[in-house]
Design an enzyme around this catalytic site. Structure first.
Site, mmCIF file in Angstrom:
data_model
loop_
_atom_site.group_PDB
_atom_site.id
_atom_site.type_symbol
_atom_site.label_atom_id
_atom_site.label_comp_id
_atom_site.label_asym_id
_atom_site.label_seq_id
_atom_site.Cartn_x
_atom_site.Cartn_y
_atom_site.Cartn_z
ATOM 1 N N LYS A 119 0.803 -1.184 0.060
ATOM 2 C CA LYS A 119 0.018 -0.039 0.193
ATOM 3 C C LYS A 119 1.130 1.338 0.099
ATOM 4 C CE LYS A 119 -3.824 -2.531 1.984
ATOM 5 N NZ LYS A 119 -4.822 -2.809 3.195
ATOM 6 N N GLN A 143 -5.056 -1.696 9.260
ATOM 7 C CA GLN A 143 -5.002 -3.224 8.817
ATOM 8 C C GLN A 143 -5.493 -4.195 9.666
ATOM 9 O OE1 GLN A 143 -4.004 -3.556 5.515
ATOM 10 N NE2 GLN A 143 -4.043 -5.946 5.558
ATOM 11 N N ASP A 153 -11.695 2.115 3.095
ATOM 12 C CA ASP A 153 -11.657 0.637 3.331
ATOM 13 C C ASP A 153 -13.261 0.469 2.773
ATOM 14 O OD1 ASP A 153 -9.743 -1.165 3.397
ATOM 15 O OD2 ASP A 153 -9.522 -0.796 5.473
#
Ligand code: GUN
Length: 282
Positions: free
Chosen positions: A48, A92, A115
């Site tokens: 990322k 995460q 997300d």
């Protein structure tokens, strides 16, 4: 059979984003939080970060110790929620057991939730009025679009019902007019259901779960799985070697859906930046 190249499609998407960022007077900013030292999470977070650099984004990484308290994590998220130069926040998953994932996800402000895991964004996806699309399912849709695969009226079977992939995947296919069946570990007659599918999306997290006898000739097979085999190699949820010859299109693992997830994250961060700048200048 055509092998769908996620690296190629994601490179095209990221290049478009990088070109756009060069002409903007503002740098999109993404904060990525990782708690503990899960090796798979580490790899995802590094990828990322690399994508942010390529796209010309500001990227901040917060690597927190595995024993960080939920309160400390929530406090960091609140600080990032208040920052004007950070437009996207991603924590995460999975998180260590002592931290409540739901509390963390709902602490991220919906307009920075790149997300699309937050209740508000999940609800918006359900009614088809979304600001962000969840990264993996949207990456799959982008890849289908890139290869001009028609979805309307097709029988699509999603194997797996997670909040991150299976459920939103089903919803996006439905919005594109597929007839969608969601299968899972308790489904009866899974083989027969899969054999009727024009499009199969495998996101069940079991290595080589989809075998050749489950796939009809000419089907499109998308493999979301990332499983580590005993020999240390990565393999998907599809028995690629035996399934591929039967398909019209198939994604490999690695190099299929994985890079598309990251490309969508970059898209979401860019959109978050644009929306937040508009809101500020109103
Ligand atoms: N863990 C596995 N996939 C994802 C993802 O797309 N986002 C986050 N935040 N964590 C993950």
């Amino acid at each position: 059979m055509i092998r769908m190249d996620g690296k190629e499609v994601s490179a095209a998407v990221k290049q478009q984003i990088a070109d756009r960022v060069k002409c903007m007077g503002i740098k999109p900013g993404l904060a990525v939080i990782i708690v503990g030292d899960d090796p798979a999470s580490r790899i995802y977070v590094n990828n990322k970060k690399k994508a942010c650099e390529f796209c010309g984004f500001l990227s901040e990484e917060y690597s927190l110790a595995g024993d960080t308290s939920e309160q400390e994590l929530l406090e960091l998220i609140r600080q990032l929620n208040d920052r004007e130069d950070i437009h996207g926040i991603l924590c995460q998953l999975p998180l260590p057991k002592h931290i409540d994932e739901k509390a963390v996800i709902s602490c991220i402000s919906p307009e920075k939730d790149v997300d699309a895991f937050n209740d508000v964004n999940v609800g918006k996806i359900m009614i088809g009025n979304y600001s962000f699309l969840p990264c993996t399912p949207a990456g799959v849709m982008e890849m289908l679009d890139y290869y001009n695969i028609d979805i309307t009226g097709k029988n699509a079977v999603v194997i797996g019902r997670s909040n991150i992939v299976g459920k939103p995947m089903a919803m996006l296919l439905l919005h594109s007019n597929a007839t969608v069946t969601v299968c899972h570990s308790r489904t009866v007659g899974l083989k027969e259901i899969c054999r009727r599918a024009d499009i199969i999306v495998a996101c069940i997290g079991k290595e080589k779960f989809v075998t050749a006898d489950m796939v009809k000739d000419g089907a499109v097979v998308i493999d979301v799985g990332i499983n580590r085999m005993e020999n240390g190699k990565i393999c998907g949820d599809v028995d690629y070697e035996n399934v591929a010859p039967k398909t019209s299109y198939i994604t490999p693992v690695p190099g299929g859906v994985g890079p598309m997830t990251i490309a969508t994250l970059m898209k979401n961060t860019l959109n978050a930046c644009i929306e937040q700048s508009k809101a500020k200048n109103k």
